[in-house]
Design an enzyme around this catalytic site. Sequence first.
Site, PDB file in Angstrom:
ATOM      1  N   ARG A   1       0.863  -1.180   0.000  1.00 57.62           N
ATOM      2  CA  ARG A   1       0.000   0.000   0.000  1.00 57.62           C
ATOM      3  C   ARG A   1       0.900   1.230   0.000  1.00 57.62           C
ATOM      4  NH1 ARG A   1      -3.376  -2.886  -1.447  1.00 57.62           N
ATOM      5  NH2 ARG A   1      -5.445  -3.295  -0.574  1.00 57.62           N
TER       6      ARG A   1
ATOM      7  N   GLU B   1      -3.835   7.430  -4.383  1.00 55.32           N
ATOM      8  CA  GLU B   1      -4.084   6.785  -5.667  1.00 55.32           C
ATOM      9  C   GLU B   1      -5.372   7.350  -6.242  1.00 55.32           C
ATOM     10  OE1 GLU B   1      -4.020   2.522  -5.418  1.00 55.32           O
ATOM     11  OE2 GLU B   1      -1.978   2.505  -4.647  1.00 55.32           O
TER      12      GLU B   1
ATOM     13  N   HIS C   1      -1.214   0.242  -9.664  1.00 54.64           N
ATOM     14  CA  HIS C   1      -1.829  -0.749  -8.766  1.00 54.64           C
ATOM     15  C   HIS C   1      -2.394  -1.941  -9.560  1.00 54.64           C
ATOM     16  CE1 HIS C   1      -3.661  -1.125  -4.499  1.00 54.64           C
ATOM     17  NE2 HIS C   1      -3.410  -2.321  -5.015  1.00 54.64           N
TER      18      HIS C   1
HETATM   19  C1  GLV Z   1      -4.812  -5.314  -3.809  1.00 55.02           C
HETATM   20  O1  GLV Z   1      -4.093  -4.403  -3.569  1.00 55.02           O
HETATM   21  C2  GLV Z   1      -5.382  -6.148  -2.797  1.00 55.02           C
HETATM   22  O2  GLV Z   1      -5.262  -5.817  -1.614  1.00 55.02           O
HETATM   23  O3  GLV Z   1      -5.994  -7.169  -3.154  1.00 55.02           O
END
Ligand code: GLV
Length: 320
Positions: A236, A265, A284
Amino acid sequence: MRVFVSRRIPEPALERIRAAAEINLWESDDPPPYAELSERVRGVDGLFCTLNDRIDALLMDAAGKQIKVISIMAVGYDNIDVRAAAERGIAVGNTPGILTETTADLAFTLLLAAARRIPESMAYIREQRWTTWKPMDLLGRDLSGAVLGIVGFGRIGQAVARRAQAFGMRILAHSRSLTDEQAAAHGAERADLHDLLTRADFVSIHTPLNDSTRRLINAETLRLMKRDAILINTSRGGVVDQRALYEALRDGVIGGAALDVTDPEPIPLDDPILTLPNALIVPHIGSATLQTRTKMALMAADNLIAGIRGEPLPNRVQPR
Ligand code: GLV
């Protein structure tokens, strides 16, 4: 039963939910604005959400007392106030396990791409600098014999370790309750964070975001790293102080960074980190394969359906 699904998701998952409940679908790839989300959840029995929907106590109260389950199509759930959900008797489900290999693949892709300066090499051609084969240009880093520090040694961290072993890397692992034996079972040496950051040529982050990991990588911890070290983050964005990272990359405190996640983001296009040649950033996409996203959506659908029926969720998140 009524549920709200806050994004366009793979059809097999929608079909499964449709067989169990009446769906109100947000037919977009973009998240509903918070005010809209608060409206749409009013009176539902269950909410299917993703990682950029803010699910806080106010939203739960806007939904009403009948809501039984919040099901996120992600393994990370830092956007959900899990404690507030528990206080209201709302079950929270996530999708662990099925995205492990896919996310580890992306972490390793970023590691290799940064090590061998792939984005810079492409730019080099576009900038018409490829005039001949130059012995001293675009020199990258070898993986074989290099030290990889893995911060957060859960499923994904361990899957990254398996890949690193195949590339002949030495592995240091750091996790809250990791023992020497557990690390050794995955071909790694257990290290505390300070030791890991000091010794690693590559550092890959795999911790969840919570109060103890927020901005774990900051100006101070970046200074512990080797001057040519490369930081990889597929966890993250909030685990890294992005401004401090920008400055560290700009000033040569570390060598490079490869990020799948940013804070916030999406990353604002005027974020100065985007101007740096030694920062590789992707939007991401850690779990972004059709197979994995379909499995995630199905698992989240199963959590949702179990929750609205008052049954135990296949994957329930517990408050910390
Ligand atoms: C993606 O970032 C997830 O947490 O699945």
